[in-house]
Design a protein around this motif. Structure first.
Motif, PDB file in Angstrom:
ATOM      1  N   MET A  65       0.609  -1.373   0.030  1.00 36.81           N
ATOM      2  CA  MET A  65      -0.521  -0.099  -0.147  1.00 36.81           C
ATOM      3  C   MET A  65       1.031   1.372   0.130  1.00 36.81           C
ATOM      4  O   MET A  65       0.449   2.681  -0.686  1.00 36.81           O
ATOM      5  N   ILE A  66       2.158   1.382   0.334  1.00 34.60           N
ATOM      6  CA  ILE A  66       2.982   2.057   0.647  1.00 34.60           C
ATOM      7  C   ILE A  66       3.732   2.970  -0.213  1.00 34.60           C
ATOM      8  O   ILE A  66       3.394   3.412  -1.262  1.00 34.60           O
ATOM      9  N   ARG A  67       4.065   1.808  -1.268  1.00 38.55           N
ATOM     10  CA  ARG A  67       4.644   1.617  -2.295  1.00 38.55           C
ATOM     11  C   ARG A  67       4.005   1.887  -3.667  1.00 38.55           C
ATOM     12  O   ARG A  67       4.284   2.997  -4.608  1.00 38.55           O
ATOM     13  N   ARG A 117      -4.954   7.548  -0.851  1.00 39.47           N
ATOM     14  CA  ARG A 117      -6.751   6.869  -1.568  1.00 39.47           C
ATOM     15  C   ARG A 117      -6.981   6.058  -2.410  1.00 39.47           C
ATOM     16  O   ARG A 117      -6.138   6.074  -3.338  1.00 39.47           O
ATOM     17  N   LEU A 118      -7.787   5.233  -2.173  1.00 36.97           N
ATOM     18  CA  LEU A 118      -7.640   4.094  -2.526  1.00 36.97           C
ATOM     19  C   LEU A 118      -8.335   4.011  -3.971  1.00 36.97           C
ATOM     20  O   LEU A 118      -9.106   5.229  -4.062  1.00 36.97           O
ATOM     21  N   HIS A 119      -8.576   3.129  -5.053  1.00 36.50           N
ATOM     22  CA  HIS A 119      -8.980   2.579  -5.866  1.00 36.50           C
ATOM     23  C   HIS A 119     -10.418   1.906  -5.206  1.00 36.50           C
ATOM     24  O   HIS A 119     -10.310   1.540  -4.331  1.00 36.50           O
ATOM     25  N   PRO A 120     -11.486   1.775  -5.882  1.00 42.24           N
ATOM     26  CA  PRO A 120     -12.935   1.439  -5.553  1.00 42.24           C
ATOM     27  C   PRO A 120     -12.181  -0.517  -5.533  1.00 42.24           C
ATOM     28  O   PRO A 120     -11.711  -0.726  -6.384  1.00 42.24           O
ATOM     29  N   PRO A 121     -12.763  -1.244  -4.320  1.00 42.80           N
ATOM     30  CA  PRO A 121     -12.822  -2.304  -5.149  1.00 42.80           C
ATOM     31  C   PRO A 121     -12.852  -3.130  -5.859  1.00 42.80           C
ATOM     32  O   PRO A 121     -14.064  -3.260  -6.747  1.00 42.80           O
ATOM     33  N   ALA A 122     -12.345  -4.461  -6.758  1.00 41.24           N
ATOM     34  CA  ALA A 122     -12.560  -4.748  -8.083  1.00 41.24           C
ATOM     35  C   ALA A 122     -13.009  -5.546  -7.871  1.00 41.24           C
ATOM     36  O   ALA A 122     -13.837  -6.431  -6.825  1.00 41.24           O
ATOM     37  N   GLU A 143      -8.781 -10.301  10.092  1.00 42.39           N
ATOM     38  CA  GLU A 143      -7.608 -10.045   8.687  1.00 42.39           C
ATOM     39  C   GLU A 143      -8.149  -9.913   7.621  1.00 42.39           C
ATOM     40  O   GLU A 143      -7.101  -9.965   6.425  1.00 42.39           O
ATOM     41  N   ALA A 144      -9.177 -10.203   6.808  1.00 40.75           N
ATOM     42  CA  ALA A 144     -10.277  -9.927   5.712  1.00 40.75           C
ATOM     43  C   ALA A 144      -9.823  -8.373   5.160  1.00 40.75           C
ATOM     44  O   ALA A 144     -10.066  -8.228   3.187  1.00 40.75           O
ATOM     45  N   ILE A 145      -9.598  -8.058   5.757  1.00 43.46           N
ATOM     46  CA  ILE A 145      -8.875  -6.329   5.027  1.00 43.46           C
ATOM     47  C   ILE A 145      -8.580  -6.051   4.376  1.00 43.46           C
ATOM     48  O   ILE A 145      -8.127  -5.353   3.831  1.00 43.46           O
ATOM     49  N   ASN A 146      -6.891  -7.128   4.692  1.00 35.86           N
ATOM     50  CA  ASN A 146      -6.213  -7.654   3.864  1.00 35.86           C
ATOM     51  C   ASN A 146      -6.501  -7.904   2.158  1.00 35.86           C
ATOM     52  O   ASN A 146      -5.626  -6.989   1.299  1.00 35.86           O
ATOM     53  N   GLU A 147      -7.505  -8.506   2.317  1.00 35.35           N
ATOM     54  CA  GLU A 147      -8.140  -9.387   1.050  1.00 35.35           C
ATOM     55  C   GLU A 147      -8.810  -8.193   0.448  1.00 35.35           C
ATOM     56  O   GLU A 147      -8.745  -8.013  -0.880  1.00 35.35           O
ATOM     57  N   LEU A 148      -9.067  -7.166   0.981  1.00 34.91           N
ATOM     58  CA  LEU A 148     -10.066  -5.709   1.078  1.00 34.91           C
ATOM     59  C   LEU A 148      -8.720  -5.191  -0.135  1.00 34.91           C
ATOM     60  O   LEU A 148      -9.433  -4.297  -1.380  1.00 34.91           O
ATOM     61  N   ILE A 149      -7.807  -4.886   0.695  1.00 34.11           N
ATOM     62  CA  ILE A 149      -7.192  -3.641   0.003  1.00 34.11           C
ATOM     63  C   ILE A 149      -5.967  -3.683  -0.797  1.00 34.11           C
ATOM     64  O   ILE A 149      -5.592  -3.474  -1.953  1.00 34.11           O
ATOM     65  N   ALA A 150      -6.204  -5.513  -1.051  1.00 30.97           N
ATOM     66  CA  ALA A 150      -5.146  -6.131  -1.843  1.00 30.97           C
ATOM     67  C   ALA A 150      -6.185  -5.681  -3.581  1.00 30.97           C
ATOM     68  O   ALA A 150      -6.338  -5.366  -4.562  1.00 30.97           O
ATOM     69  N   ARG A 151      -7.810  -5.788  -3.350  1.00 40.35           N
ATOM     70  CA  ARG A 151      -8.693  -5.532  -4.221  1.00 40.35           C
ATOM     71  C   ARG A 151      -8.276  -3.977  -4.825  1.00 40.35           C
ATOM     72  O   ARG A 151      -9.081  -3.259  -5.726  1.00 40.35           O
ATOM     73  N   MET A 152      -8.621  -3.391  -4.482  1.00 43.62           N
ATOM     74  CA  MET A 152      -8.461  -1.815  -4.286  1.00 43.62           C
ATOM     75  C   MET A 152      -6.786  -1.461  -4.194  1.00 43.62           C
ATOM     76  O   MET A 152      -7.475  -0.400  -4.750  1.00 43.62           O
ATOM     77  N   LEU A 153      -6.045  -2.109  -4.255  1.00 43.92           N
ATOM     78  CA  LEU A 153      -4.358  -1.520  -4.853  1.00 43.92           C
ATOM     79  C   LEU A 153      -4.345  -0.663  -6.649  1.00 43.92           C
ATOM     80  O   LEU A 153      -4.042  -1.071  -7.464  1.00 43.92           O
TER      81      LEU A 153
END
Length: 153
Positions: A65-67, A117-122, A143-153
Motif C-alpha cells: 500500500m505504501i509503495r 487514496r485507494l481505488h474502489p475494490p475490484a 484479517e480479511a481487510i488485507n484481501e479488500l486492500i489488495a482488491r483496491m490497489l
C-alpha cells in the motif's frame, strides 16, 4: 495496527460521526488510514462503524500500500531512495515494519500524507448497508481487510 477504510459517503451523516471520521482523516469514500490499536481508536471505530470497515493489517499489505498509493506533498510517490535520504529507513518494508511495531507513523515522514487514496475494490463491495458478519462491507472484518486492500490497489 488497524487499517480503516471509509465505505459510505452521505451528505446527512450525524455530526458526531462526521467529526469522528474527520479526526481519523476519513473525509472521502475509499480513503484508508492506519491507526493504532488502543481504547481511544476502538471507541472511534465503534462510533463510525456504520460508515467504515477496519481490521488488522499485515506487513506485506502495508508495504504494498505504501509503495503503490503512498504519497508525499505534490502527489509524489514514496520511494526507497526518498526514504534513504530523508529518514532512517533503507526501504519501504523497513518503514512498514516500524509502523506495525507502533513506534512510527506516516506523519513522521517529512511531507508524507497520512491518507491512502485507494481505488474502489475490484468486483465492488458486497453491500454497503450491512455489516461484514451479515454479508455486507461495514464494520470489523479482522484479517480479511488485507484481501479488500489488495482488491483496491
Amino acid at each position: 495496527m488497524y487499517a480503516v477504510i471509509r465505505v459510505r459517503g452521505q451528505p446527512d451523516v450525524n455530526v458526531d460521526v462526521r467529526r469522528t471520521m474527520e479526526l481519523m482523516n476519513l473525509t472521502r469514500v475509499n480513503h484508508c488510514v492506519i491507526v493504532p490499536e488502543n481504547d481511544v481508536t476502538k471507541g472511534m471505530l465503534q462510533k463510525a462503524k456504520d460508515y467504515i470497515t477496519w481490521g488488522e493489517i499485515d506487513e506485506t499489505t502495508l508495504t504494498d500500500m505504501i509503495r503503490v498509493r503512498g504519497r508525499l506533498s505534490g502527489d509524489i510517490i514514496i520511494t526507497d531512495e526518498y526514504l534513504k535520504t530523508n529518514t532512517e529507513f533503507e526501504t519501504v518494508g523497513d518503514m512498514a515494519k516500524a509502523m506495525l511495531d507502533g513506534g512510527y507513523k506516516m506523519k513522521d515522514v517529512e511531507g508524507a500524507k497520512a491518507v491512502f487514496r485507494l481505488h474502489p475494490p475490484a468486483k465492488g463491495y458486497k453491500g454497503i448497508k450491512r455489516s461484514y458478519r451479515n454479508g455486507g462491507a461495514l464494520g470489523y472484518r479482522g484479517e480479511a481487510i488485507n484481501e479488500l486492500i489488495a482488491r483496491m490497489l
